[in-house]
Scaffold this active site. Structure first.
Site, short mmCIF file in Angstrom:
data_model
loop_
_atom_site.label_atom_id
_atom_site.label_comp_id
_atom_site.label_asym_id
_atom_site.label_seq_id
_atom_site.Cartn_x
_atom_site.Cartn_y
_atom_site.Cartn_z
N TYR A 110 5.77 -40.74 -0.65
CA TYR A 110 6.15 -41.55 0.52
C TYR A 110 6.64 -40.54 1.51
O TYR A 110 6.37 -41.24 2.79
CB TYR A 110 7.69 -42.40 0.23
CG TYR A 110 7.32 -43.80 -0.57
CD1 TYR A 110 6.58 -43.86 -1.76
CD2 TYR A 110 7.67 -44.91 -0.10
CE1 TYR A 110 6.24 -44.93 -2.23
CE2 TYR A 110 7.58 -46.15 -0.57
CZ TYR A 110 6.93 -46.03 -1.69
OH TYR A 110 6.61 -47.38 -2.43
N ASP A 162 1.99 -44.71 -17.35
CA ASP A 162 1.31 -45.65 -17.71
C ASP A 162 1.90 -46.15 -18.98
O ASP A 162 1.73 -47.48 -19.33
CB ASP A 162 -0.27 -45.27 -17.90
CG ASP A 162 -0.38 -43.97 -18.63
OD1 ASP A 162 0.88 -43.41 -18.99
OD2 ASP A 162 -1.44 -43.62 -19.03
N LYS A 168 4.07 -38.22 -14.98
CA LYS A 168 2.61 -38.31 -14.99
C LYS A 168 2.28 -36.69 -15.56
O LYS A 168 1.62 -36.23 -14.74
CB LYS A 168 1.73 -38.91 -14.28
CG LYS A 168 0.51 -39.16 -14.34
CD LYS A 168 -0.10 -40.01 -15.36
CE LYS A 168 -1.48 -40.19 -15.84
NZ LYS A 168 -1.62 -41.07 -17.01
N ASP A 219 9.18 -53.38 -9.81
CA ASP A 219 8.43 -54.77 -9.61
C ASP A 219 8.30 -55.54 -10.79
O ASP A 219 8.52 -56.48 -11.41
CB ASP A 219 7.21 -54.65 -8.59
CG ASP A 219 7.39 -54.97 -7.16
OD1 ASP A 219 8.84 -54.61 -6.53
OD2 ASP A 219 6.63 -55.43 -6.55
N ASP A 265 9.11 -47.60 -7.29
CA ASP A 265 8.49 -48.69 -6.67
C ASP A 265 7.61 -49.74 -7.44
O ASP A 265 8.11 -50.75 -7.59
CB ASP A 265 7.81 -48.21 -5.56
CG ASP A 265 7.11 -49.48 -4.76
OD1 ASP A 265 8.10 -50.29 -4.34
OD2 ASP A 265 5.82 -49.48 -4.49
C1 IPM Z 1 10.62 -51.50 -2.12
C2 IPM Z 1 9.45 -51.93 -0.90
C3 IPM Z 1 9.34 -50.58 0.03
C4 IPM Z 1 8.90 -49.63 -0.85
C5 IPM Z 1 8.18 -51.20 0.94
C6 IPM Z 1 8.40 -52.42 1.83
C7 IPM Z 1 7.90 -49.75 2.02
O1 IPM Z 1 8.24 -52.06 -1.63
O2 IPM Z 1 11.54 -51.25 -1.37
O3 IPM Z 1 10.22 -51.47 -3.15
O4 IPM Z 1 7.77 -49.50 -1.13
O5 IPM Z 1 9.98 -48.74 -1.06
MG MG Z 2 8.73 -52.06 -3.93
#
Ligand code: IPM
Ligand code: MG
Length: 356
Positions: free
Chosen positions: A143, A224, A192, A252, A248
């Protein structure tokens, strides 16, 4: 009376409506537990671009630095998609994380018993008390690594770099070990290392630090495999520590296991006490202003703020208990249940406040 000064970054899309609900819940908790909260709003993301030309004005950084803690909604939306990469709303989010030194991102994936049937996984796979804590490195890795465009042999190319220093790995891994010590003393580090040199350094660093935490059982998984194991048998996990990008993606995935991405809170912490608290979901521009947004992840982020930054654990418990109780009385449409009324964002915020 103790007064806390909280910086508020409502952001874009559903940000303002969900943050309003969390502010109400924090005020309510203050009334009940005898402290006051003063909010100061500042601009971040697309709204900041519209008003100042940049996604992270210096004034916002100053306001957050001066505050006891920061509450954030979400940033971004199609309106700003044509902005150059260096001036996108997301750049503002990365900028504030970096400016405040928020290297440790705690993302708990908790399943509320009331929402077990909302999980896409079978009930026997998620079990009764799924509670996984993802500790994501937040201010390094790909990032923030060197990136750019170039032309090689007349062909256009682009690159991003994953790079971690030993001190960067050490500080996030220590946070994860400390969390594991307070929980079930199990830590899984995700990398990884079969491909990436940065992952091999990560893994060796975790191994070395594990000597300082002999009570913690450490395991390593390739990312993975971890993605697969999270849906095959999520109960095997307690604390997961990983890099910025892997965290990240995995957070999710873990959030969906718990029923709705609209339920999960996060804390981003620096070496100091203040921190930044935000739901893990995005700005959902498609439903902004319709009242459909679920404010619970933001309210639960407020609870994490009470616990980690403001030293008000009882108030934090009260907010979390109120959220649980609210789920038995009504639902926003993302987690609607047949026998319960569908509430809009404000109604859900009011319901939680009435139960604090
Ligand atoms: C998160 C989001 C952010 C990230 C984006 C919006 C830049 O997906 O906070 O997980 O990738 O960190
Ligand atoms: Mg995210």
């Amino acid at each position: 009376m103790q007064t806390y000064h909280i910086a508020v970054l409502k952001g874009d899309g559903i940000g303002p409506e969900i943050v309003e609900q969390a502010m109400k819940a924090l005020k309510q908790a203050g009334q009940k537990f005898g402290f006051a909260i003063e909010f100061q709003e500042a601009l971040l993301g697309g709204c900041a671009i519209d008003q100042t030309g940049v996604p992270l004005p210096q004034e916002t950084v100053d306001i957050c630095k001066a505050a006891d803690s920061t509450l954030l909604g979400a940033v971004g939306g199609p309106k700003w998609d044509s902005q150059p990469g260096s001036n996108r709303p997301e750049k503002g989010l990365l900028g504030i994380r970096s400016a405040l030194g928020l290297f440790a991102n705690l993302r708990p994936a908790i399943i509320f018993p009331e929402l077990r049937s909302a999980s896409p996984l079978k009930e026997e796979i998620i079990g009764d008390n799924l509670n996984v804590l993802i500790v994501r490195e937040l201010t390094g890795g790909i990032y923030f690594g060197e990136r750019g465009r170039c032309t090689e042999n007349g062909v256009e190319a682009a690159y991003d770099t994953e790079k971690y220093s030993v001190p960067e790995i050490e500080r996030i891994v220590r946070v994860a070990f400390q969390m594991a010590m307070k929980r079930s003393k199990k830590l899984c580090s995700v990398d990884k290392a079969n491909v990436l040199e940065s992952s091999r350094l990560w893994r060796a660093t975790v191994e070395r630090l594990s000597n300082d935490y002999p009570e913690v059982a450490v395991s390593h998984l390739y990312v993975d495999n971890c993605a697969m194991q999270l849906v095959r048998n999520p109960k095997q996990f307690d604390v997961i520590v990983t890099s910025n990008m892997f965290g990240d993606i995995l957070s999710d995935e873990a959030s969906m296991i718990s029923g709705s991405i609209g339920m999960l809170a996060s804390a981003s912490l620096s070496a100091g006490k203040s921190g930044l608290y935000e739901p893990i979901h995005g700005s959902a521009p498609d439903i902004a202003g319709t009242g459909k947004a679920n404010p619970l992840a933001t309210i639960l982020s407020g609870a994490m703020m009470l616990r980690y930054s403001l030293d008000q654990p009882e108030a934090a418990d009260a907010v979390e208990t109120a959220v649980s109780a609210a789920l038995k009385k009504g639902r926003t449409c993302d987690i609607a249940a047949q026998n319960l009324p569908v509430l809009n964002c404000t109604e859900m915020g009011d319901l939680v406040c009435s139960l604090i």
